[in-house]
Design a protein around this motif. Sequence first.
Motif, mmCIF file in Angstrom:
data_model
loop_
_atom_site.group_PDB
_atom_site.id
_atom_site.type_symbol
_atom_site.label_atom_id
_atom_site.label_comp_id
_atom_site.label_asym_id
_atom_site.label_seq_id
_atom_site.Cartn_x
_atom_site.Cartn_y
_atom_site.Cartn_z
ATOM 1 N N ARG A 22 0.860 -1.146 0.064
ATOM 2 C CA ARG A 22 0.019 -0.105 -0.121
ATOM 3 C C ARG A 22 0.654 1.109 -0.046
ATOM 4 O O ARG A 22 0.512 2.350 -0.714
ATOM 5 N N ILE A 23 1.904 1.299 0.612
ATOM 6 C CA ILE A 23 2.884 2.431 0.817
ATOM 7 C C ILE A 23 3.492 2.574 -0.530
ATOM 8 O O ILE A 23 3.625 3.609 -1.055
ATOM 9 N N ASP A 24 4.048 1.405 -0.854
ATOM 10 C CA ASP A 24 4.597 1.652 -2.208
ATOM 11 C C ASP A 24 3.593 2.198 -3.381
ATOM 12 O O ASP A 24 4.024 3.097 -4.223
ATOM 13 N N LYS A 25 2.424 1.943 -3.355
ATOM 14 C CA LYS A 25 1.301 2.307 -4.245
ATOM 15 C C LYS A 25 1.092 3.850 -3.962
ATOM 16 O O LYS A 25 1.119 4.844 -4.965
ATOM 17 N N ILE A 26 1.164 4.544 -2.794
ATOM 18 C CA ILE A 26 1.095 5.929 -2.198
ATOM 19 C C ILE A 26 2.308 6.463 -2.593
ATOM 20 O O ILE A 26 2.238 7.760 -3.463
ATOM 21 N N VAL A 27 3.582 6.164 -2.568
ATOM 22 C CA VAL A 27 4.740 6.966 -2.936
ATOM 23 C C VAL A 27 4.897 6.823 -4.218
ATOM 24 O O VAL A 27 5.300 7.731 -4.898
ATOM 25 N N GLY A 28 4.514 5.569 -5.052
ATOM 26 C CA GLY A 28 4.705 5.587 -6.300
ATOM 27 C C GLY A 28 6.252 4.866 -6.739
ATOM 28 O O GLY A 28 6.385 4.657 -7.922
ATOM 29 N N VAL A 29 6.841 4.503 -5.817
ATOM 30 C CA VAL A 29 8.029 3.667 -6.005
ATOM 31 C C VAL A 29 8.055 2.612 -4.755
ATOM 32 O O VAL A 29 7.401 2.873 -3.744
ATOM 33 N N PRO A 30 8.993 1.412 -4.853
ATOM 34 C CA PRO A 30 8.920 0.660 -3.715
ATOM 35 C C PRO A 30 9.792 1.009 -2.426
ATOM 36 O O PRO A 30 10.999 1.761 -3.146
ATOM 37 N N VAL A 31 9.440 1.053 -1.500
ATOM 38 C CA VAL A 31 10.066 1.493 -0.455
ATOM 39 C C VAL A 31 10.459 0.530 0.566
ATOM 40 O O VAL A 31 9.553 -0.115 1.016
ATOM 41 N N LEU A 32 11.645 0.450 0.933
ATOM 42 C CA LEU A 32 12.056 -0.584 2.062
ATOM 43 C C LEU A 32 12.403 0.129 3.398
ATOM 44 O O LEU A 32 12.405 1.322 3.436
ATOM 45 N N PHE A 33 12.198 -0.439 4.553
ATOM 46 C CA PHE A 33 11.982 0.197 5.840
ATOM 47 C C PHE A 33 12.973 -0.848 6.460
ATOM 48 O O PHE A 33 12.729 -2.013 6.679
ATOM 49 N N LYS A 34 14.056 -0.016 7.036
ATOM 50 C CA LYS A 34 14.984 -0.766 8.226
ATOM 51 C C LYS A 34 14.326 -0.534 9.274
ATOM 52 O O LYS A 34 14.254 0.688 10.046
ATOM 53 N N CYS A 35 14.141 -1.480 9.862
ATOM 54 C CA CYS A 35 13.275 -1.390 11.293
ATOM 55 C C CYS A 35 14.085 -1.451 12.770
ATOM 56 O O CYS A 35 14.181 -2.357 13.460
ATOM 57 N N GLU A 36 14.553 -0.432 12.823
ATOM 58 C CA GLU A 36 15.598 -0.110 13.800
ATOM 59 C C GLU A 36 14.802 0.105 15.143
ATOM 60 O O GLU A 36 15.526 0.176 16.389
ATOM 61 N N HIS A 37 13.445 0.106 14.997
ATOM 62 C CA HIS A 37 12.597 0.497 16.252
ATOM 63 C C HIS A 37 12.408 -0.913 16.752
ATOM 64 O O HIS A 37 11.883 -0.908 18.091
ATOM 65 N N LEU A 38 12.688 -2.204 16.176
ATOM 66 C CA LEU A 38 12.847 -3.323 16.813
ATOM 67 C C LEU A 38 14.129 -3.757 17.541
ATOM 68 O O LEU A 38 14.163 -4.784 17.888
ATOM 69 N N GLN A 39 14.947 -2.788 17.522
ATOM 70 C CA GLN A 39 16.534 -2.935 18.170
ATOM 71 C C GLN A 39 16.395 -2.967 19.808
ATOM 72 O O GLN A 39 15.177 -2.474 20.339
ATOM 73 N N LYS A 40 17.142 -3.642 20.185
ATOM 74 C CA LYS A 40 17.120 -3.521 21.852
ATOM 75 C C LYS A 40 17.008 -2.016 22.363
ATOM 76 O O LYS A 40 17.613 -1.194 21.672
#
Length: 305
Positions: A22-40
């Motif tokens: 869904r976010i890819d469609k909204i932004v118009g390009v594929p977006v990757l997210f590095k999930c550092e909020h899941l870090q210690k």
Amino acid sequence: MGAARARTSPFLHNTPIMKSERIDKIVGVPVLFKCEHLQKTGSFKVRGALNSAILAKEQGAKGVIAHSSGNHGQALAWSAQKIGIPCTIVVPKNAPQSKIDGMKEYNADLVFCDASVISRETVCAEQAEKLQYYFVNPYDCASMINGHASIALEILEQAGENIDSIFLSVGGGGFASSVAYLVGKLRPDIEVFLVEPSKKQLSNLLENGVPCPMDTLDTMADGVRVAHVGTLCEPILKEFCTGKIIGVTEDEIKEGLKLVWTRMKQRIEPSAALAFAGVLYHKPKHVKNPLVILCGGNVDVDYVI
């Protein structure tokens, strides 16, 4: 930087990369997210904090001390607890309660100060001298910068062949300078964009030598309220990120936060949404495969209730 990664990696997560159709469609390009909020401790800060604490202990420090509105304090407190040395954090009175609670849970001694950079630095210096603890600067610190580099190495290993750019939030500049330097040296074909609250005006500093007239920013992104980057960070950012600063509004941060919460079901904090807002609203046209670093997930409970 490689030594810092070897020193800290046994204790930390290699955080995942996610995406949303869904976010890819909204932004118009594929977006990757590095999930550092899941870090210690819920943010990237632990990478540099652990490296700093280990080095301090090796040098015979009695304990470690820092000033922080939350993420750095939690990271250093956890790191000190992990390796068995005392920790004191100087905390501004307006810090989110959830982050204050987190520091307490990691057994840090807290000393409160006024909500300004000058107050934080002054009180912290007084406490460091009194306790004879090793001061770990939140951003203007070589051991922090070197420790943070492991996230850039992970990104290149996980997605280096699939991205043309990295977007990250910038506060004091330690994290930004670490990623910008390492990626600039190893993969200069990948652009690193720094996303800031618009009042920070980092581009004016890097291009014209004019610093922000404030020392603290009024923004919901509490992790990046410091208005100035560190002296170690400024020349690195000037070399690798001049012309790649993106300013966003508070409403844009809010919309980025809502989109990640509702579409990805990831509880990020506003400072992480800041980086995504840069892609969502201000992505340069030539960028086709961006990666966003979600830097933290320590959301104040009062913010969502």
